[in-house]
Design a protein around this motif. Structure first.
Motif, PDB file in Angstrom:
ATOM      1  N   THR A  17       0.835  -1.198   0.000  1.00 23.09           N
ATOM      2  CA  THR A  17       0.000   0.000   0.000  1.00 23.09           C
ATOM      3  C   THR A  17       0.869   1.247   0.000  1.00 23.09           C
ATOM      4  OG1 THR A  17      -0.105  -0.068   2.415  1.00 23.09           O
ATOM      5  CG2 THR A  17      -1.902  -1.119   1.187  1.00 23.09           C
ATOM      6  N   GLY A  18       0.383   2.281  -0.707  1.00 21.76           N
ATOM      7  CA  GLY A  18       1.083   3.553  -0.734  1.00 21.76           C
ATOM      8  C   GLY A  18       2.062   3.653  -1.888  1.00 21.76           C
ATOM      9  N   HIS A  19       2.741   4.792  -1.933  1.00 21.60           N
ATOM     10  CA  HIS A  19       3.726   5.064  -2.966  1.00 21.60           C
ATOM     11  C   HIS A  19       4.958   5.687  -2.314  1.00 21.60           C
ATOM     12  CE1 HIS A  19       1.115   4.282  -6.458  1.00 21.60           C
ATOM     13  NE2 HIS A  19       0.150   4.773  -5.694  1.00 21.60           N
ATOM     14  N   GLY A  20       5.980   5.865  -3.112  1.00 22.41           N
ATOM     15  CA  GLY A  20       7.182   6.518  -2.630  1.00 22.41           C
ATOM     16  C   GLY A  20       8.220   5.547  -2.123  1.00 22.41           C
ATOM     17  N   LEU A  21       9.275   6.111  -1.523  1.00 20.56           N
ATOM     18  CA  LEU A  21      10.417   5.310  -1.121  1.00 20.56           C
ATOM     19  C   LEU A  21      10.063   4.310  -0.022  1.00 20.56           C
ATOM     20  CD1 LEU A  21      13.183   8.060  -1.105  1.00 20.56           C
ATOM     21  CD2 LEU A  21      12.706   6.356  -2.865  1.00 20.56           C
ATOM     22  N   ARG A  22       9.170   4.695   0.898  1.00 21.15           N
ATOM     23  CA  ARG A  22       8.840   3.780   2.003  1.00 21.15           C
ATOM     24  C   ARG A  22       8.183   2.513   1.458  1.00 21.15           C
ATOM     25  NH1 ARG A  22       4.373   3.867   6.188  1.00 21.15           N
ATOM     26  NH2 ARG A  22       5.198   2.736   7.971  1.00 21.15           N
ATOM     27  N   ALA A  23       7.245   2.674   0.519  1.00 13.04           N
ATOM     28  CA  ALA A  23       6.593   1.500  -0.063  1.00 13.04           C
ATOM     29  C   ALA A  23       7.591   0.659  -0.838  1.00 13.04           C
ATOM     30  CB  ALA A  23       5.446   1.944  -0.970  1.00 13.04           C
TER      31      ALA A  23
ATOM     32  N   MET B 234       9.771  -1.323   1.626  1.00  6.75           N
ATOM     33  CA  MET B 234       9.022  -2.435   2.201  1.00  6.75           C
ATOM     34  C   MET B 234       8.841  -3.548   1.175  1.00  6.75           C
ATOM     35  SD  MET B 234       7.741  -3.214   5.110  1.00  6.75           S
ATOM     36  CE  MET B 234       8.359  -4.885   4.908  1.00  6.75           C
ATOM     37  N   MET B 235       8.591  -3.162  -0.078  1.00  6.76           N
ATOM     38  CA  MET B 235       8.470  -4.164  -1.140  1.00  6.76           C
ATOM     39  C   MET B 235       9.757  -4.968  -1.276  1.00  6.76           C
ATOM     40  SD  MET B 235       9.759  -4.335  -4.533  1.00  6.76           S
ATOM     41  CE  MET B 235       9.695  -2.747  -5.325  1.00  6.76           C
ATOM     42  N   SER B 236      10.902  -4.296  -1.218  1.00  5.83           N
ATOM     43  CA  SER B 236      12.176  -5.003  -1.326  1.00  5.83           C
ATOM     44  C   SER B 236      12.376  -5.978  -0.163  1.00  5.83           C
ATOM     45  CB  SER B 236      13.318  -3.978  -1.370  1.00  5.83           C
ATOM     46  OG  SER B 236      14.565  -4.625  -1.400  1.00  5.83           O
ATOM     47  N   GLN B 237      11.955  -5.565   1.046  1.00  5.46           N
ATOM     48  CA  GLN B 237      12.099  -6.448   2.198  1.00  5.46           C
ATOM     49  C   GLN B 237      11.188  -7.666   2.084  1.00  5.46           C
ATOM     50  OE1 GLN B 237      11.286  -3.644   5.339  1.00  5.46           O
ATOM     51  NE2 GLN B 237      13.452  -3.250   5.698  1.00  5.46           N
ATOM     52  N   LEU B 238       9.956  -7.455   1.589  1.00  3.03           N
ATOM     53  CA  LEU B 238       9.053  -8.588   1.412  1.00  3.03           C
ATOM     54  C   LEU B 238       9.597  -9.564   0.372  1.00  3.03           C
ATOM     55  CD1 LEU B 238       5.493  -6.956   1.481  1.00  3.03           C
ATOM     56  CD2 LEU B 238       6.558  -8.398   3.213  1.00  3.03           C
ATOM     57  N   ARG B 239      10.132  -9.039  -0.717  1.00  2.00           N
ATOM     58  CA  ARG B 239      10.673  -9.916  -1.748  1.00  2.00           C
ATOM     59  C   ARG B 239      11.834 -10.747  -1.206  1.00  2.00           C
ATOM     60  NH1 ARG B 239      13.623  -7.381  -6.885  1.00  2.00           N
ATOM     61  NH2 ARG B 239      15.126  -7.007  -5.228  1.00  2.00           N
TER      62      ARG B 239
END
Length: 569
Positions: free
Chosen positions: A386-392, A395-400
């Motif tokens: 959820t969301g946009h920008g560097l934080r999202a 988090m996406m990189s950590q989930l992957r």
């Protein structure tokens, strides 16, 4: 019925005055009463605009059946303690002929209001002419009988002079109002023209907006090295002073007397030409200096004030565009670093597409990935934080990374999503994600998949039939809920194609998500077996009909998985 109008600008005041005049006419006020009311209101609104701030104009009618009805007009400041309210009332009819306080925001309405005001003034002038004729008749009679008529004649001449002076003042006021409207229109149009997020485009537009009406020539001096692309030119001393002090400077043989502008001696580069050097301010330091030569001999003081405001808006536009360009470059670099290289196998071919949203930074939480498990199975995943920008994106990189680590032990898709759910809930309790994981089994024509709050996968079988895999999914990852996400298995004959995607591909705000999924299914069904052999081309052909609109509010991610006709995964 009570009518209210907020007043922040000259245009708001003009629209409120028009609405008041219309309602006064609807309540049966005579032209004389309307003219007195609107003139008094206009004078007070002019004072309000000079004081600044926000104001509220209220109009309502009071009176019982036994009393005379009155039309009340009140103007109150946003801060009543700083400015006392203004009130007036006039007798009126109890029931309006027609009541409409709305005023469209258009030049035609303003022009119509101006003509209506002239019509009321014409009625008053006709009455004044009748009175002057009557006075002249009696003056002639009195002149023959009484020398005192001379004093009356002198008084009438004085009244006529006062009237002419009043008409002249009104004409000047109208001309000044028209000039103010012209300047405000220019600033509004210029602000709209400077909305580009390309700072070179903003700089290029500045001379086009100013020449020839407000400047004969325009020189833009930027401090950060952008001028290195142009031949170096000397800058007037007044421009250097403006850069150092942050105040506008006027360089000419004679003082300009412009408000808010310091006078300087004429420029040694061109002593005969006056120059107005205006800094381009930001919150930190000036970006540069805008140097203008007047279109005539000199500037009108009000035009100079407008040009200073124009420079401020241009500076904000340039600064915003540069910030966006820097952030966009950072985002694009990070996004390229996060995209995954898909594995290639003879039995299963993969093709992926990622398109960022057309608004804001070109980075978000959508991702795709594909990798092998120790038993030879191939796992394909697509997800959306959820969301946009560097934080999202982080988090996406950590989930992957976490998913790849969990998959080492050969866990099923449902188990992997359950672990990701627990991981995200403890790591970022205020951040959520959706995902679909599909597992292609080696030497088996089956597909195992699981979903968590994500749009369902779409499967095209070799016979051209398209199926939406919408078996019961799990809830979103990271929500405060204990859940065990289930696995689902379907038959996967050779020649099948699986489409995994994020909601940005199929969801439109005005239509929802179901029509978009149906369009995706139709696009897959339209392919022939030979076309699917070119999977990259097929991915592009899937995107074209679904993204016909050029504006995207969300990122788009698509992962196509095609099982070869005669090969194992």
């Amino acid at each position: 019925m009570k009518h209210t109008w907020p007043i922040d600008t000259v245009t708001d005041a003009a629209q409120a005055r028009i609405a008041t005049a219309r309602l006064a006419s609807a309540y049966g006020l005579s032209p004389l009463q309307r003219t007195r009311l609107t003139a008094a209101l206009s004078a007070h609104l002019r004072q309000c605009l000079a004081k600044g701030g926000s104001w509220l104009l209220t109009l309502y009618v009071t009176g019982t059946a036994a009393e005379q009805a009155h039309l009340h007009v009140t103007v109150i400041a946003a801060d009543p303690a700083a400015h006392p309210p203004w009130r007036t009332s006039v007798p009126c009819a109890r029931t309006p002929i027609a009541e409409d306080g709305s005023v469209p925001d258009s030049p035609e309405v303003l022009a119509e209001s101006l003509l209506d005001a002239d019509e009321d003034a014409g009625v008053l002038l006709e009455r004044l002419a009748e009175q002057e004729q009557l006075v002249a008749f009696h003056r002639e009679e009195l002149h023959q009988t009484n020398q005192g008529v001379l004093a009356l004649h002198a008084e009438l001449d004085a009244a006529g002079q006062a009237q002419r002076e009043a008409f002249a003042a009104e004409h000047r006021a109208r001309r000044q109002a028209e000039d103010a409207r012209r300047r405000l229109t220019f600033l509004a149009d210029a602000s709209a023209a400077l909305t580009s997020l390309n700072h070179d485009e903003v700089v290029r537009r500045l001379p086009e907006l100013l020449v020839p009406e407000y400047a004969r020539s325009v020189d833009i001096w930027l401090f950060d090295g952008d001028d290195e692309r142009r031949p170096a030119t000397p800058h007037p001393a007044a421009a250097v002073t403006a850069a150092r002090t942050g105040r506008p400077q006027y360089a000419a043989l004679e003082p300009g007397g412009l408000p808010g502008v310091d006078d300087q001696p004429a420029s040694a580069l061109d002593p005969e030409r006056p120059l107005l050097c205006v800094p381009l301010p930001t919150r930190r330091a000036p970006l540069g200096v805008l140097t203008l030569a007047p279109p005539g001999d000199r500037w009108d003081p009000d035009d100079a004030v407008m040009l200073i405001e124009f420079a401020r808006r241009a500076s904000i536009a340039i600064d915003n565009a540069r910030r966006f360009e820097r952030n966009r470059d950072i985002a694009e670099t990070l996004q390229r670093a996060l995209l995954t290289d898909l594995p290639t196998t003879p039995a299963l071919r993969l093709a992926a597409r990622y398109l960022p949203a057309t608004h804001g930074l070109n980075i978000g939480g959508d991702w795709y990935d594909a990798f092998r498990q120790p038993d030879g199975s191939l796992v394909a995943v697509i997800g959306d934080v959820t969301g946009h920008g560097l934080r999202a994106a982080v988090m996406m990189s950590q989930l992957r990374t976490a998913l790849r680590a969990y998959a080492v032990d050969g866990s099923s898709p449902g188990t992997l999503l359950t672990r990701l759910h627990t991981f995200l809930h403890h790591l970022q309790p205020d951040l959520y994600a959706t995902a679909v994981i599909a597992r292609f089994h080696p030497d088996e024509p089956t597909l195992t998949w699981a979903a968590a709050g994500h749009p369902p996968p779409v499967l095209r079988t070799p016979d051209g039939q398209v199926h939406t895999l919408d078996a019961k999914p799990g809830a979103m990852l990271g929500i405060p809920l204990n859940q065990q996400i289930e696995d689902h298995t379907v038959h996967l004959p050779p020649g099948s194609t699986l489409a995994l995607y994020t909601d940005g591909l199929v969801e439109r705000r005005a239509q929802g998500i179901d029509p978009g999924i149906a369009r995706l299914a139709d696009a897959l069904a339209a392919f022939g077996p030979a076309e699917l052999e070119d999977l990259d081309g097929s991915a592009d052909r899937v995107l074209d009909p679904l993204l016909s609109d050029s504006e995207r509010d969300d990122d788009v991610c698509l992962l196509l998985c095609h099982v070869a006709q005669h090969a194992a995964v």
